[in-house]
Design a protein around this motif. Structure first.
Motif, short mmCIF file in Angstrom:
data_model
loop_
_atom_site.label_atom_id
_atom_site.label_comp_id
_atom_site.label_asym_id
_atom_site.label_seq_id
_atom_site.Cartn_x
_atom_site.Cartn_y
_atom_site.Cartn_z
N ASP A 140 0.81 -1.22 0.00
CA ASP A 140 0.00 0.00 0.00
C ASP A 140 0.84 1.26 0.00
OD1 ASP A 140 -2.84 -0.42 -0.24
OD2 ASP A 140 -2.71 -1.61 1.60
N SER A 141 2.07 1.16 -0.45
CA SER A 141 2.93 2.34 -0.59
C SER A 141 2.57 3.09 -1.87
CB SER A 141 4.39 1.92 -0.65
OG SER A 141 4.64 1.17 -1.83
N PRO A 142 2.91 4.38 -1.95
CA PRO A 142 2.68 5.12 -3.21
C PRO A 142 3.36 4.46 -4.41
CG PRO A 142 3.16 6.65 -1.43
CD PRO A 142 3.40 5.27 -0.88
N ARG A 143 4.54 3.90 -4.20
CA ARG A 143 5.25 3.23 -5.28
C ARG A 143 4.46 2.03 -5.80
NH1 ARG A 143 11.65 1.52 -4.88
NH2 ARG A 143 11.89 0.63 -6.97
N SER A 144 3.90 1.27 -4.88
CA SER A 144 3.08 0.12 -5.27
C SER A 144 1.85 0.56 -6.04
CB SER A 144 2.66 -0.67 -4.02
OG SER A 144 1.70 -1.64 -4.34
N HIS A 145 1.15 1.56 -5.52
CA HIS A 145 -0.07 2.01 -6.19
C HIS A 145 0.21 2.52 -7.60
CE1 HIS A 145 -3.00 2.43 -2.55
NE2 HIS A 145 -2.24 1.34 -2.48
N ALA A 146 1.35 3.20 -7.78
CA ALA A 146 1.72 3.68 -9.11
C ALA A 146 1.95 2.51 -10.06
CB ALA A 146 2.96 4.56 -9.02
N ALA A 147 2.60 1.46 -9.57
CA ALA A 147 2.88 0.30 -10.41
C ALA A 147 1.59 -0.42 -10.80
CB ALA A 147 3.82 -0.66 -9.67
N VAL A 148 0.67 -0.57 -9.85
CA VAL A 148 -0.57 -1.28 -10.16
C VAL A 148 -1.47 -0.43 -11.06
CG1 VAL A 148 -2.56 -2.51 -9.22
CG2 VAL A 148 -0.41 -2.54 -7.98
N ARG A 149 -1.43 0.89 -10.90
CA ARG A 149 -2.17 1.74 -11.83
C ARG A 149 -1.69 1.51 -13.27
NH1 ARG A 149 -2.00 5.88 -7.85
NH2 ARG A 149 -0.11 6.75 -8.79
N ARG A 150 -0.38 1.41 -13.40
CA ARG A 150 0.16 1.18 -14.75
C ARG A 150 -0.27 -0.19 -15.28
NH1 ARG A 150 3.61 4.05 -17.65
NH2 ARG A 150 4.85 3.07 -19.31
N LEU A 151 -0.22 -1.19 -14.43
CA LEU A 151 -0.67 -2.52 -14.82
C LEU A 151 -2.14 -2.49 -15.24
CD1 LEU A 151 -0.01 -5.56 -15.01
CD2 LEU A 151 -0.78 -5.77 -12.63
N ASN A 152 -2.96 -1.77 -14.50
CA ASN A 152 -4.38 -1.67 -14.83
C ASN A 152 -4.59 -0.99 -16.18
OD1 ASN A 152 -5.20 -2.95 -12.50
ND2 ASN A 152 -5.49 -1.07 -11.35
N ARG A 153 -3.77 0.02 -16.47
CA ARG A 153 -3.90 0.69 -17.76
C ARG A 153 -3.52 -0.23 -18.91
NH1 ARG A 153 -1.62 5.01 -14.86
NH2 ARG A 153 0.36 4.93 -15.97
N ILE A 154 -2.50 -1.06 -18.68
CA ILE A 154 -2.12 -2.04 -19.72
C ILE A 154 -3.26 -3.03 -19.93
CG2 ILE A 154 -0.55 -3.93 -20.27
CD1 ILE A 154 1.62 -2.39 -18.65
N HIS A 155 -3.78 -3.58 -18.84
CA HIS A 155 -4.86 -4.56 -18.95
C HIS A 155 -6.13 -3.94 -19.53
CE1 HIS A 155 -2.97 -7.27 -15.63
NE2 HIS A 155 -2.49 -7.54 -16.82
N GLY A 156 -6.29 -2.64 -19.36
CA GLY A 156 -7.49 -1.97 -19.85
C GLY A 156 -7.63 -2.00 -21.36
N HIS A 157 -6.55 -2.36 -22.07
CA HIS A 157 -6.61 -2.46 -23.52
C HIS A 157 -7.23 -3.78 -23.99
CE1 HIS A 157 -3.74 0.84 -23.14
NE2 HIS A 157 -3.94 1.10 -24.42
N TYR A 158 -7.48 -4.69 -23.06
CA TYR A 158 -7.96 -6.02 -23.43
C TYR A 158 -9.24 -6.34 -22.66
CZ TYR A 158 -3.04 -6.17 -24.79
OH TYR A 158 -1.81 -5.86 -25.32
N ASP A 159 -10.04 -7.21 -23.23
CA ASP A 159 -11.28 -7.66 -22.59
C ASP A 159 -10.98 -8.94 -21.82
OD1 ASP A 159 -13.86 -8.03 -21.81
OD2 ASP A 159 -14.56 -8.78 -23.76
N ILE A 160 -10.61 -8.80 -20.55
CA ILE A 160 -10.20 -9.95 -19.73
C ILE A 160 -11.22 -10.13 -18.61
CG2 ILE A 160 -8.38 -10.95 -18.29
CD1 ILE A 160 -6.41 -9.04 -19.72
N PRO A 161 -11.88 -11.29 -18.53
CA PRO A 161 -12.87 -11.50 -17.47
C PRO A 161 -12.22 -11.66 -16.10
CG PRO A 161 -12.59 -13.50 -18.77
CD PRO A 161 -11.79 -12.44 -19.45
#
Length: 310
Positions: free
Chosen positions: A102-123
């Motif tokens: 739950d560090s700012p560094r972690s949240h930034a990394a997961v935000r980026r991961l979410n943006r990558i995944h957002g390009h695909y339709d993954i259930p």
């Protein structure tokens, strides 16, 4: 149970006098509160190589699900930019845990991961399964080839971090225990594991990545050793050839001998960090992700495109 405890006591008495220091520290911590510290001691100090190998097997399990492997195969990343794809995946996981989930560094990394995944339709069920492989893979590996068994505190802490990571990805209804993740994985594979050409193509591409980054003397043997370490269900789903029984026995015995030898070694004093072939001089978060997406990913206006971390 009495025999197991006796063996553990004998192992500790014969080991390097500081070998179990991290475990003693872990047992004094509260895994519900100190999960980040416990994970760091376990994955970056006591079992860094084992976590890497277990995570590698986790990647291969993902390819046993045709709907997952077809999507990954369509991107072409593993075939054309495989080493970068592997490095980026490991580094995002590292960025997400190195200063706490739950560090700012972690949240930034997961935000980026979410943006990558957002390009695909993954259930969500596929997201949950992939997340389960990332915890079950290393735990199973350590259970079979680690120099000691994991403590219940470690299993609780690893599950806490895994679930929180999934929550930051926006996945709902995740398990809260290792047993829950193991059940999720087994049930999902029972229903969805099936051979498919995309499974095999991705598996071979990933083995090629492993061969490329392995020490030169080991490269000719990487493929056969990797297959020898697979369970039959996984090997069949990936469409890979069976290996001779003598090779399977030899590989597994060799890893157990390594584990025995490690008991006599002193504990690691510096935390393990992934050495990314793609970024020999170090990396920044803006470099992580598919090359075709980097400009969009680094555009500030696209930050909240896929949701997840608040």
């Amino acid at each position: 149970m009495g025999v197991l405890r006796l063996r553990q006591r004998i192992a500790q008495r014969l080991a390097h006098p500081q070998r179990y220091d991290n475990l003693r520290r872990i047992r004094l911590l509260d895994p519900d509160v100190d999960h980040d510290e416990i994970l760091a001691l376990t994955s970056r100090h006591d079992f860094p190589w084992d976590f890497v190998q277990g995570t590698g097997i986790a990647f291969l399990r993902d390819y046993g699900i045709p709907s997952i492997s077809r999507l990954l195969h369509e991107t072409g990343e593993f075939e054309h930019d495989g080493i970068k794809r592997y490095d980026d995946t490991v580094l995002i996981g590292e960025e997400s845990t190195i200063e706490g989930i739950d560090s700012p560094r972690s949240h930034a990394a997961v935000r980026r991961l979410n943006r990558i995944h957002g390009h695909y339709d993954i259930p969500d069920d596929e997201f949950a399964y992939v997340l389960a492989t990332t915890i079950v893979g290393p735990v199973r590996w350590i259970s079979e080839f680690g120099w000691r068994q994991l403590d219940p505190h470690e299993l609780v802490a690893i599950a806490r971090v895994t679930t929180r990571f999934g929550e930051l990805m926006g996945i709902k209804g995740l398990p809260s225990t290792y047993a829950g993740y193991l059940e999720l994985l087994v049930d999902y594979e029972t229903e969805h594991f099936a051979p498919d050409p995309a499974n095999t193509a991705l598996a071979e591409a990933t083995i090629s990545i492993a061969r490329a980054v392995a020490p030169l003397p080991l490269r000719p043997f990487v493929r056969r050793i990797t297959i020898a370490l697979m369970d039959e269900q996984l090997r069949h789903a990936l469409g890979l050839p069976a290996q001779p029984a003598w090779l399977v026995r030899g590989v597994r015995r060799g890893l157990r001998l390594r584990a025995l030898a490690l008991r006599f070694a002193p504990p690691r004093t510096t935390p393990y960090r992934h050495r990314a072939t793609t970024y020999p001089g170090g990396h920044v978060l803006t470099q992580l992700g598919p090359l075709s997406m980097l400009e969009e990913l680094n555009d500030q206006s696209g930050r909240r495109a896929s949701g997840g971390v608040a």
